[in-house]
Design a protein around this motif. Structure first.
Motif, short mmCIF file in Angstrom:
data_model
loop_
_atom_site.label_atom_id
_atom_site.label_comp_id
_atom_site.label_asym_id
_atom_site.label_seq_id
_atom_site.Cartn_x
_atom_site.Cartn_y
_atom_site.Cartn_z
N THR A 45 -43.91 -22.29 29.31
CA THR A 45 -44.19 -23.46 30.34
C THR A 45 -43.89 -24.69 29.67
O THR A 45 -43.63 -24.66 28.45
CB THR A 45 -45.84 -23.44 30.53
OG1 THR A 45 -46.43 -23.49 29.30
CG2 THR A 45 -46.58 -22.08 30.97
N ALA A 46 -44.07 -25.65 30.69
CA ALA A 46 -43.64 -27.19 30.07
C ALA A 46 -44.54 -27.50 29.14
O ALA A 46 -44.28 -28.41 28.27
CB ALA A 46 -43.65 -28.04 31.41
N ALA A 47 -45.83 -27.10 29.27
CA ALA A 47 -46.78 -27.67 28.52
C ALA A 47 -46.73 -26.92 27.03
O ALA A 47 -46.77 -27.80 26.10
CB ALA A 47 -48.17 -26.99 28.85
N GLN A 48 -46.18 -25.71 26.93
CA GLN A 48 -45.87 -25.13 25.59
C GLN A 48 -44.76 -25.55 25.07
O GLN A 48 -44.73 -25.86 23.97
CB GLN A 48 -45.88 -23.52 26.07
CG GLN A 48 -47.06 -22.84 26.25
CD GLN A 48 -46.64 -21.47 26.77
OE1 GLN A 48 -45.44 -21.09 27.09
NE2 GLN A 48 -47.56 -20.49 26.59
N ILE A 49 -43.78 -25.97 25.92
CA ILE A 49 -42.46 -26.77 25.04
C ILE A 49 -42.79 -28.01 24.69
O ILE A 49 -42.46 -28.53 23.44
CB ILE A 49 -41.31 -26.88 26.03
CG1 ILE A 49 -40.84 -25.26 26.54
CG2 ILE A 49 -40.11 -27.65 25.67
CD1 ILE A 49 -39.88 -25.37 27.70
N ALA A 76 -41.20 -32.10 33.54
CA ALA A 76 -42.66 -32.02 33.12
C ALA A 76 -42.70 -32.09 31.50
O ALA A 76 -43.79 -32.81 31.23
CB ALA A 76 -43.27 -30.97 33.47
N VAL A 77 -42.01 -31.62 30.93
CA VAL A 77 -41.74 -31.67 29.43
C VAL A 77 -41.79 -33.32 29.16
O VAL A 77 -42.38 -33.42 28.17
CB VAL A 77 -40.67 -30.60 28.99
CG1 VAL A 77 -40.61 -31.06 27.48
CG2 VAL A 77 -40.95 -29.29 29.10
N THR A 78 -40.73 -33.79 29.77
CA THR A 78 -40.53 -35.09 29.41
C THR A 78 -41.55 -36.02 29.56
O THR A 78 -42.14 -36.99 28.71
CB THR A 78 -39.45 -35.92 30.01
OG1 THR A 78 -38.17 -34.97 29.88
CG2 THR A 78 -38.90 -37.01 29.78
N ALA A 79 -42.40 -35.84 30.64
CA ALA A 79 -43.72 -36.50 30.86
C ALA A 79 -44.58 -36.13 29.84
O ALA A 79 -45.78 -36.84 29.73
CB ALA A 79 -43.90 -36.37 32.42
N VAL A 87 -36.76 -38.13 24.56
CA VAL A 87 -36.21 -36.73 25.34
C VAL A 87 -35.27 -37.06 26.51
O VAL A 87 -35.68 -37.57 27.36
CB VAL A 87 -37.55 -35.93 25.68
CG1 VAL A 87 -37.32 -34.64 26.27
CG2 VAL A 87 -38.38 -35.96 24.61
N THR A 88 -34.30 -36.34 26.22
CA THR A 88 -33.07 -36.41 27.14
C THR A 88 -32.72 -34.94 27.57
O THR A 88 -32.61 -33.84 26.87
CB THR A 88 -31.82 -36.95 26.49
OG1 THR A 88 -32.03 -38.33 25.89
CG2 THR A 88 -30.55 -37.52 27.23
N TYR A 89 -32.71 -34.98 28.96
CA TYR A 89 -32.41 -33.69 29.85
C TYR A 89 -30.86 -33.93 29.91
O TYR A 89 -30.15 -34.52 30.70
CB TYR A 89 -33.08 -33.38 30.89
CG TYR A 89 -32.76 -32.07 31.46
CD1 TYR A 89 -33.02 -30.90 30.74
CD2 TYR A 89 -32.47 -31.98 32.85
CE1 TYR A 89 -32.89 -29.74 31.22
CE2 TYR A 89 -32.49 -30.84 33.59
CZ TYR A 89 -32.56 -29.56 32.77
OH TYR A 89 -32.30 -28.42 33.29
N HIS A 90 -30.16 -32.46 29.55
CA HIS A 90 -28.75 -32.48 29.82
C HIS A 90 -28.55 -31.14 30.98
O HIS A 90 -28.73 -30.07 30.39
CB HIS A 90 -27.75 -32.09 28.68
CG HIS A 90 -28.01 -33.00 27.73
ND1 HIS A 90 -26.84 -34.30 27.75
CD2 HIS A 90 -28.96 -33.30 26.78
CE1 HIS A 90 -27.34 -34.99 26.71
NE2 HIS A 90 -28.57 -34.54 25.95
N GLU A 91 -28.67 -31.44 32.24
CA GLU A 91 -28.96 -30.50 33.33
C GLU A 91 -27.69 -29.59 33.32
O GLU A 91 -28.28 -28.25 33.46
CB GLU A 91 -29.01 -31.17 34.65
CG GLU A 91 -29.25 -30.44 35.65
CD GLU A 91 -29.64 -31.01 37.10
OE1 GLU A 91 -30.00 -30.39 37.99
OE2 GLU A 91 -29.43 -32.15 37.25
N ALA A 92 -26.57 -29.94 33.09
CA ALA A 92 -25.58 -28.67 33.11
C ALA A 92 -25.78 -27.87 31.97
O ALA A 92 -25.39 -26.44 32.53
CB ALA A 92 -24.06 -29.40 32.82
#
Length: 246
Positions: A45-49, A76-79, A87-92
């Protein structure tokens, strides 16, 4: 607050563990293996990550990589992360990076080549993993054997590479072609891209395993992370041996 206990193991296996209830985090992995623990996001889950990232950073790991994280979960993780690192997300690539990328300190370049645009998500997972582990990475997208001239026009980059990651679905021929052109190690990554008889990447996997090109090793289907990690180990061999060839 995590509860950190000294393991009762001996020798190289001895290490510190942070028990946060749903996960027991390996805090000594960087000492043993040269890189800290990585989070496999699928099935968590996002909370676990977010909790794992917070606990690792609190324990002194400066940056954390999380793989196989979809876009909704990434938001959700970033928030939810509270440890104070970016925290940066790389969608591809479906990758989250907490704490940014280090300065590259590998022996040379890691080159990530992929056969087609459909293979890019796996190729980008490999590339970002290698960058996260301190490597200079060059990318060659869409250089599959259906148009071999596209690959051959990049011979300078191929010959300059310290290690090459070759990502391909369909029949997986790219790895054999690259392996026959260069003197450096080639890590082949079969992808699940292809029509029915590709069997979800099994055809490419078997083709790569049966390559007649010397110096080609193979990771699992769609395992860009494993290829990027292995490429980084190869590209840091001089550091491990205490020799700097630069």
């Amino acid at each position: 607050m995590s509860n950190v206990n000294e393991s009762r193991l001996s020798g190289a296996a001895r290490g510190r563990v942070a028990d946060i209830g749903y996960a027991k985090l390996d805090l000594s992995r960087a000492e043993r293996q040269g890189a800290g623990e990585v989070v496999y996001g699928e099935g968590k889950t996002a909370a676990q990550i977010a909790g794992i990232i917070d606990a690792l950073v609190a324990a002194g790991q400066p940056r954390v990589l999380a793989t196989r994280v979809d876009a909704d979960k990434a938001g959700a993780v970033t928030a939810s992360v509270t440890c104070g690192v970016d925290v940066t997300y790389h969608e591809a690539a479906r990758i989250l990076v907490a704490g940014g990328f280090p300065q590259p300190d590998g022996d040379g370049n890691v080159l990530v080549a992929c056969a087609g645009t459909s293979d890019l998500p796996v190729a980008e997972e490999a590339a970002l993993t290698a960058e996260f582990l301190g490597n200079r990475v060059k990318r060659l997208p869409d250089v599959g054997v259906a148009g071999l001239h596209r690959l051959l026009s990049h011979m300078d980059e191929l010959n300059e590479a310290q290690v090459i990651v070759a990502v391909a679905g369909m029949e997986g021929a790219l790895a054999s072609v690259v392996g026959g052109l260069v003197s450096c190690p080639v890590i082949a990554v079969p992808t699940s891209v292809g029509y029915g008889a590709s069997l979800g990447g099994v055809a490419a996997l078997l083709s790569m395993l049966n390559s007649c090109a010397s110096g080609v090793s193979v990771v699992n289907i769609d395992n860009g992370f494993g290829a990027g990690y292995q490429a980084s180990l190869i590209n840091h061999l001089s550091k491990r041996n205490g020799v700097d060839h630069r």
